[in-house]
Design a protein around this motif. Structure first.
Motif, short mmCIF file in Angstrom:
data_model
loop_
_atom_site.label_atom_id
_atom_site.label_comp_id
_atom_site.label_asym_id
_atom_site.label_seq_id
_atom_site.Cartn_x
_atom_site.Cartn_y
_atom_site.Cartn_z
N ARG A 39 0.84 -1.21 0.16
CA ARG A 39 -0.08 -0.20 0.17
C ARG A 39 0.91 1.36 -0.02
NH1 ARG A 39 -3.22 -0.45 5.13
NH2 ARG A 39 -1.19 -1.24 5.82
N GLU A 40 0.11 2.24 0.21
CA GLU A 40 0.89 3.63 0.17
C GLU A 40 1.52 3.81 1.76
OE1 GLU A 40 1.97 5.34 -2.53
OE2 GLU A 40 1.00 3.97 -3.51
N GLN A 41 2.29 4.83 1.99
CA GLN A 41 2.93 5.27 2.99
C GLN A 41 1.95 5.62 4.10
OE1 GLN A 41 6.52 5.23 4.09
NE2 GLN A 41 5.61 5.13 6.10
N ASP A 42 1.05 6.33 3.95
CA ASP A 42 -0.18 6.89 4.77
C ASP A 42 -0.98 5.63 5.33
OD1 ASP A 42 -0.96 6.90 2.23
OD2 ASP A 42 -2.62 8.10 2.77
N GLU A 43 -1.13 4.70 4.42
CA GLU A 43 -1.99 3.45 4.92
C GLU A 43 -1.16 2.78 5.66
OE1 GLU A 43 -4.65 2.11 1.02
OE2 GLU A 43 -2.54 2.53 0.34
N PHE A 44 0.17 2.40 5.25
CA PHE A 44 1.06 1.78 6.00
C PHE A 44 0.96 2.15 7.53
CE2 PHE A 44 5.31 0.51 7.86
CZ PHE A 44 5.22 -0.83 7.68
N ALA A 50 5.82 -6.22 9.14
CA ALA A 50 5.77 -5.99 7.58
C ALA A 50 6.66 -4.91 7.15
CB ALA A 50 4.30 -5.77 7.13
N VAL A 51 7.15 -4.98 6.04
CA VAL A 51 7.92 -3.82 5.28
C VAL A 51 7.24 -3.35 4.32
CG1 VAL A 51 10.31 -4.72 5.92
CG2 VAL A 51 9.29 -5.41 3.82
N LEU A 52 7.46 -2.00 4.01
CA LEU A 52 6.73 -1.27 2.99
C LEU A 52 7.25 -1.18 1.52
CD1 LEU A 52 4.05 0.42 2.43
CD2 LEU A 52 5.42 2.34 3.11
N LEU A 53 6.66 -1.54 0.62
CA LEU A 53 6.91 -1.42 -0.77
C LEU A 53 5.86 -1.05 -1.69
CD1 LEU A 53 9.24 -1.47 -2.80
CD2 LEU A 53 9.12 -3.96 -3.16
N PRO A 54 5.66 0.06 -1.77
CA PRO A 54 4.05 0.55 -2.68
C PRO A 54 4.27 -0.15 -3.90
CG PRO A 54 4.97 2.32 -1.58
CD PRO A 54 6.05 1.31 -1.31
N VAL A 55 3.22 -0.44 -4.34
CA VAL A 55 3.20 -1.40 -5.63
C VAL A 55 3.74 -0.45 -6.80
CG1 VAL A 55 0.71 -0.80 -6.22
CG2 VAL A 55 1.54 -2.74 -7.05
N GLY A 56 3.42 0.66 -6.89
CA GLY A 56 3.85 1.48 -8.11
C GLY A 56 5.22 1.67 -7.91
N VAL A 89 8.17 -14.81 0.19
CA VAL A 89 7.47 -13.28 0.45
C VAL A 89 5.80 -13.70 0.38
CG1 VAL A 89 7.41 -11.09 -0.72
CG2 VAL A 89 9.35 -12.40 -1.12
N LEU A 90 5.54 -12.93 1.59
CA LEU A 90 4.00 -12.92 1.77
C LEU A 90 3.52 -11.45 1.60
CD1 LEU A 90 3.84 -14.84 5.15
CD2 LEU A 90 3.71 -15.57 2.84
N VAL A 91 2.53 -11.44 0.55
CA VAL A 91 2.28 -10.03 -0.09
C VAL A 91 0.69 -9.66 0.13
CG1 VAL A 91 2.27 -8.61 -2.13
CG2 VAL A 91 3.81 -10.23 -1.97
N TYR A 92 0.68 -8.56 0.75
CA TYR A 92 -0.59 -7.89 1.01
C TYR A 92 -1.06 -6.51 0.57
CZ TYR A 92 0.22 -5.60 5.53
OH TYR A 92 0.80 -4.70 6.46
N CYS A 93 -2.16 -6.13 0.53
CA CYS A 93 -2.47 -4.69 0.46
C CYS A 93 -3.73 -4.24 1.19
CB CYS A 93 -2.78 -4.37 -0.86
SG CYS A 93 -4.07 -5.06 -1.77
N ARG A 94 -4.33 -3.37 0.80
CA ARG A 94 -5.79 -3.17 1.63
C ARG A 94 -7.09 -4.19 1.16
NH1 ARG A 94 -10.43 -0.81 0.42
NH2 ARG A 94 -9.77 -0.16 -1.57
N SER A 95 -7.30 -4.51 -0.05
CA SER A 95 -8.23 -5.33 -0.34
C SER A 95 -7.87 -6.50 -1.21
CB SER A 95 -9.48 -4.47 -0.95
OG SER A 95 -8.83 -4.27 -2.22
N GLY A 96 -6.80 -6.47 -1.56
CA GLY A 96 -6.16 -7.97 -2.43
C GLY A 96 -6.06 -7.39 -3.79
N ASN A 97 -6.28 -6.17 -4.33
CA ASN A 97 -6.00 -5.77 -5.75
C ASN A 97 -4.62 -5.60 -6.23
OD1 ASN A 97 -8.83 -6.42 -6.70
ND2 ASN A 97 -9.30 -4.24 -5.86
N ARG A 98 -4.14 -4.60 -5.28
CA ARG A 98 -2.64 -4.34 -5.46
C ARG A 98 -1.75 -5.30 -5.45
NH1 ARG A 98 -3.04 1.30 -2.12
NH2 ARG A 98 -4.72 0.28 -1.13
N SER A 99 -2.15 -6.04 -4.29
CA SER A 99 -1.03 -7.35 -3.81
C SER A 99 -0.96 -8.29 -5.15
CB SER A 99 -1.54 -7.94 -2.46
OG SER A 99 -2.98 -8.46 -2.67
N LYS A 100 -2.17 -8.41 -5.82
CA LYS A 100 -1.99 -9.50 -7.09
C LYS A 100 -1.13 -8.96 -7.94
CE LYS A 100 -6.62 -11.57 -6.53
NZ LYS A 100 -6.57 -11.32 -5.01
#
Length: 127
Positions: free
Chosen positions: A50-55, A63-69, A87-98
């Motif tokens: 996700r993005e920094q503010d979400e993290f 968890a470590v942060l690496l925004p998808v973009g 590596v276990l990947v997640y985001c807010r809802s599952g779209n960006r993590s894919k």
């Protein structure tokens, strides 16, 4: 005439036999329960894309942060030093993590697991 038809068929067979096979890199989708079990029993990198503010508002402990973009060969290597790391990947809802999981797989990471979004994570969240 038969000879020409035979030559054309033979050439078609040779040409179609020369096509190479491509190996498509991919990731595995797992449940949140499976992800939690892996976190508890083995060494993994938990990647929040996700993005920094979400993290900053809340993330899975460790968890470590690496925004998808921002995922490139260099940025990924900065947080995941070995292509064979789990590596276990997640985001807010599952779209960006894919999207991020496929990007990592395309970069050559071999043990990428996507487990959806933090909005349905039933375990501890760190703020």
């Amino acid at each position: 005439m038969k000879r020409i038809v035979f030559l054309i068929l033979a050439m078609l067979l040779v040409l179609t036999g020369c096509g190479g096979t491509t190996v498509e890199s991919s990731y595995q989708q797992i449940t949140q329960e499976e992800a939690k079990e892996m976190m508890d029993t083995q060494e993994v990198v938990i990647l929040d894309v996700r993005e920094q503010d979400e993290f900053d508002a809340g993330h899975i402990p460790g968890a470590v942060l690496l925004p998808v973009g921002t995922i490139t060969e260099d940025t990924a290597a900065a947080v995941i030093d070995d292509l064979d790391t789990v590596v276990l990947v997640y985001c807010r809802s599952g779209n960006r993590s894919k999207t991020a999981s496929q990007a990592l797989a395309d970069l050559g990471y071999t043990n990428v697991y996507e487990f959806g979004g933090i909005n349905s994570w039933p375990y501890e969240i760190e703020e």
